[in-house]
Design an enzyme around this catalytic site. Structure first.
Site, PDB file in Angstrom:
ATOM      1  N   ASN A   1       5.375  -1.860  11.496  1.00  0.00           N
ATOM      2  CA  ASN A   1       4.699  -1.048  10.348  1.00  0.00           C
ATOM      3  C   ASN A   1       5.062  -1.910   9.136  1.00  0.00           C
ATOM      4  O   ASN A   1       5.899  -2.937   9.061  1.00  0.00           O
ATOM      5  CB  ASN A   1       5.212   0.482  10.189  1.00  0.00           C
ATOM      6  CG  ASN A   1       3.989   1.003   9.728  1.00  0.00           C
ATOM      7  OD1 ASN A   1       3.464   0.735   8.850  1.00  0.00           O
ATOM      8  ND2 ASN A   1       3.694   2.315  10.189  1.00  0.00           N
TER       9      ASN A   1
ATOM     10  N   SER B   1       5.480   4.959   8.878  1.00  0.00           N
ATOM     11  CA  SER B   1       4.785   4.896   7.523  1.00  0.00           C
ATOM     12  C   SER B   1       5.938   5.168   6.434  1.00  0.00           C
ATOM     13  O   SER B   1       6.437   6.333   6.459  1.00  0.00           O
ATOM     14  CB  SER B   1       3.591   5.378   7.284  1.00  0.00           C
ATOM     15  OG  SER B   1       3.185   5.596   5.988  1.00  0.00           O
TER      16      SER B   1
ATOM     17  N   ASN C   1       0.933  -1.246   0.138  1.00  0.00           N
ATOM     18  CA  ASN C   1      -0.159  -0.079   0.044  1.00  0.00           C
ATOM     19  C   ASN C   1       0.997   1.203   0.188  1.00  0.00           C
ATOM     20  O   ASN C   1       1.872   1.304   0.575  1.00  0.00           O
ATOM     21  CB  ASN C   1      -1.211   0.252   1.367  1.00  0.00           C
ATOM     22  CG  ASN C   1      -0.497   0.723   2.435  1.00  0.00           C
ATOM     23  OD1 ASN C   1      -0.360   2.088   2.467  1.00  0.00           O
ATOM     24  ND2 ASN C   1       0.153  -0.099   3.447  1.00  0.00           N
TER      25      ASN C   1
ATOM     26  N   ASN D   1       5.014   6.037   3.222  1.00  0.00           N
ATOM     27  CA  ASN D   1       4.151   6.413   2.211  1.00  0.00           C
ATOM     28  C   ASN D   1       3.977   8.123   2.388  1.00  0.00           C
ATOM     29  O   ASN D   1       3.294   8.683   1.663  1.00  0.00           O
ATOM     30  CB  ASN D   1       2.824   5.886   2.093  1.00  0.00           C
ATOM     31  CG  ASN D   1       3.029   4.266   2.029  1.00  0.00           C
ATOM     32  OD1 ASN D   1       3.929   3.903   1.126  1.00  0.00           O
ATOM     33  ND2 ASN D   1       2.348   3.472   2.698  1.00  0.00           N
ATOM     34  N   THR D   2       4.442   8.542   3.716  1.00  0.00           N
ATOM     35  CA  THR D   2       4.599  10.243   3.699  1.00  0.00           C
ATOM     36  C   THR D   2       5.955  10.509   3.538  1.00  0.00           C
ATOM     37  O   THR D   2       6.738  10.098   4.312  1.00  0.00           O
ATOM     38  CB  THR D   2       4.022  10.399   4.891  1.00  0.00           C
ATOM     39  OG1 THR D   2       2.532  10.260   5.087  1.00  0.00           O
ATOM     40  CG2 THR D   2       3.995  12.128   5.094  1.00  0.00           C
TER      41      THR D   2
ATOM     42  N   PHE E   1      -1.503   8.213   4.313  1.00  0.00           N
ATOM     43  CA  PHE E   1      -2.455   8.912   5.340  1.00  0.00           C
ATOM     44  C   PHE E   1      -3.661   9.537   5.125  1.00  0.00           C
ATOM     45  O   PHE E   1      -4.142  10.754   5.376  1.00  0.00           O
ATOM     46  CB  PHE E   1      -1.830   9.705   6.173  1.00  0.00           C
ATOM     47  CG  PHE E   1      -0.632   9.266   7.124  1.00  0.00           C
ATOM     48  CD1 PHE E   1      -0.572   7.841   7.352  1.00  0.00           C
ATOM     49  CD2 PHE E   1       0.247  10.097   7.854  1.00  0.00           C
ATOM     50  CE1 PHE E   1       0.678   7.353   8.202  1.00  0.00           C
ATOM     51  CE2 PHE E   1       1.362   9.512   8.657  1.00  0.00           C
ATOM     52  CZ  PHE E   1       1.400   8.188   8.695  1.00  0.00           C
TER      53      PHE E   1
ATOM     54  N   LYS F   1       5.037   3.378  17.309  1.00  0.00           N
ATOM     55  CA  LYS F   1       5.055   2.327  15.987  1.00  0.00           C
ATOM     56  C   LYS F   1       6.443   2.437  15.385  1.00  0.00           C
ATOM     57  O   LYS F   1       6.724   3.440  14.750  1.00  0.00           O
ATOM     58  CB  LYS F   1       3.657   2.496  15.039  1.00  0.00           C
ATOM     59  CG  LYS F   1       3.480   1.262  14.356  1.00  0.00           C
ATOM     60  CD  LYS F   1       2.189   1.325  13.561  1.00  0.00           C
ATOM     61  CE  LYS F   1       1.861   0.191  13.078  1.00  0.00           C
ATOM     62  NZ  LYS F   1       0.688   0.022  12.476  1.00  0.00           N
TER      63      LYS F   1
END
Length: 347
Positions: A250, A178, A115, A180-181, A119, A221
């Site tokens: 994560n 994460s 993915n 993805n940011t 966010f 996390k």
């Protein structure tokens, strides 16, 4: 029924569309009065499963990880499937659409998902509205920063979410892991992470005094891609900031050992699911052993069976979270894990 009939049908559709369809289906099931039937089939009610961790009593150790109920829309309905707790989010101060679609990919041969959602959520104000109804389950609030917020100002975003959700969640999770940011994982470095957690801990103390209540547990996390030296830094940071625990792990940027076709493996984003089973166990065992079990650990990553969950508990985890395993194995997995834990108690 899920793996033989529903899953093959659902897996013909776009993964993000299936997510929204699943939400609607669960809402409908609840609205027509089938919740008691769902609870009777999936829930395992046994006092031996109850566990107190960081001052909270969980009815069982199996929770739903952040990323499924991002906007706190379905937590009560999800409790009917037997979860002991649900983690909402990741929540950011302002609503954001996330990354462009397509951004969710199934790697069926690997029982994995990639993915790069970014966010996507409706913002903390909407989450607050959704959380104002009565809770039937323990709720964790996973908080992050908006994409447009530079790292130098990230603390303001975390504080804003922390203050807004304080009265409405049972514990907090600080998400700096994460992939993805852009730039978010830089906040895992020792200096900025220590500063961030120290500030949140201070705000926790201030709010608890104002409200005359106990402080809310704060967990961090972390990514599975940290080195041993970085994990030792995490242990030191938890000790110095006195936060309450860790969620490991994560999603990963690694693509090692995958069976999926090359095109899928090359998609950008974080990988979750069965390929993370070994690494997540390594991380929690390392943290538990090197810290002498100084803090609680919630494990997420690669849990697709009762035996998978048991191995995590034996490696040092206190609680378990599902996400990709829930997608691939279906809601029966929660029941299977709880029954496996009980069987282990009886041997």
């Amino acid at each position: 029924m899920y793996k033989t009939f529903l899953r093959p049908l659902l897996f013909q559709l776009d993964p993000e569309k299936v997510h929204h369809l699943s939400f609607k289906a669960i809402k409908i099931i609840s609205s027509i009065g089938l919740s008691p039937l769902i609870r009777s089939y999936f829930s395992v009610d046994d006092p031996r499963l109850a566990k107190e961790v960081f001052g909270i009593k969980f009815k069982n150790p199996v929770g739903l990880a952040a990323g499924f109920d991002k906007n706190a829309q379905l937590y009560n309905e999800l409790s009917d499937f037997g979860f002991g707790f649900v983690e909402i989010g990741t929540i950011t101060p302002k609503a954001q659409k996330g990354n462009p679609k397509k951004r969710l990919f199934r790697l069926k041969k690997d029982k994995a998902i990639i993915n790069r959602m970014g966010f996507n959520n409706l913002g903390v104000e909407q989450a607050v509205k959704n959380l104002r109804k009565e809770h039937r389950i323990i709720i964790g609030g996973n908080i992050g920063k908006n994409k447009i917020t530079p790292n130098a100002e990230a603390l303001n975003d975390y504080i804003e979410c922390f203050q807004a959700l304080y009265d409405l969640v049972d514990y907090f999770v600080v998400n700096v892991s994460s992939p993805n940011t852009p730039g978010l994982r830089e906040l895992q470095d020792k200096k900025p992470l220590t500063a961030l957690l120290t500030a949140l801990k201070e705000e926790n103390g201030r709010l608890s005094l104002v409200k005359s209540e106990k402080q809310k547990p704060i967990l961090l996390k972390i990514a599975p891609d940290l080195t041993d030296d970085q994990l030792l830094d995490i242990i030191e940071i938890i000790g110095s900031t006195q936060i309450d625990g860790v969620i490991a792990t994560n999603t990963t940027l690694s693509r090692e050992g995958l069976y999926a076709e090359k095109k899928l493996k090359e998609e950008n984003g974080g990988l979750s699911g069965k390929p993370l089973e070994k690494r997540s166990t390594e991380v929690i065992r390392f943290l538990a052993e090197k810290s002498n079990k100084a803090f609680p650990i919630i494990v997420v990553g690669g849990i697709h069976s009762g035996e998978d969950a048991l191995s995590k508990l034996e490696a040092g985890a206190d609680l378990i979270q599902l996400w990709t395993g829930f997608v691939y194995e279906g809601p029966h997995l929660i029941k299977e894990i709880n029954k496996t834990i009980l069987q282990k108690m009886e041997t």
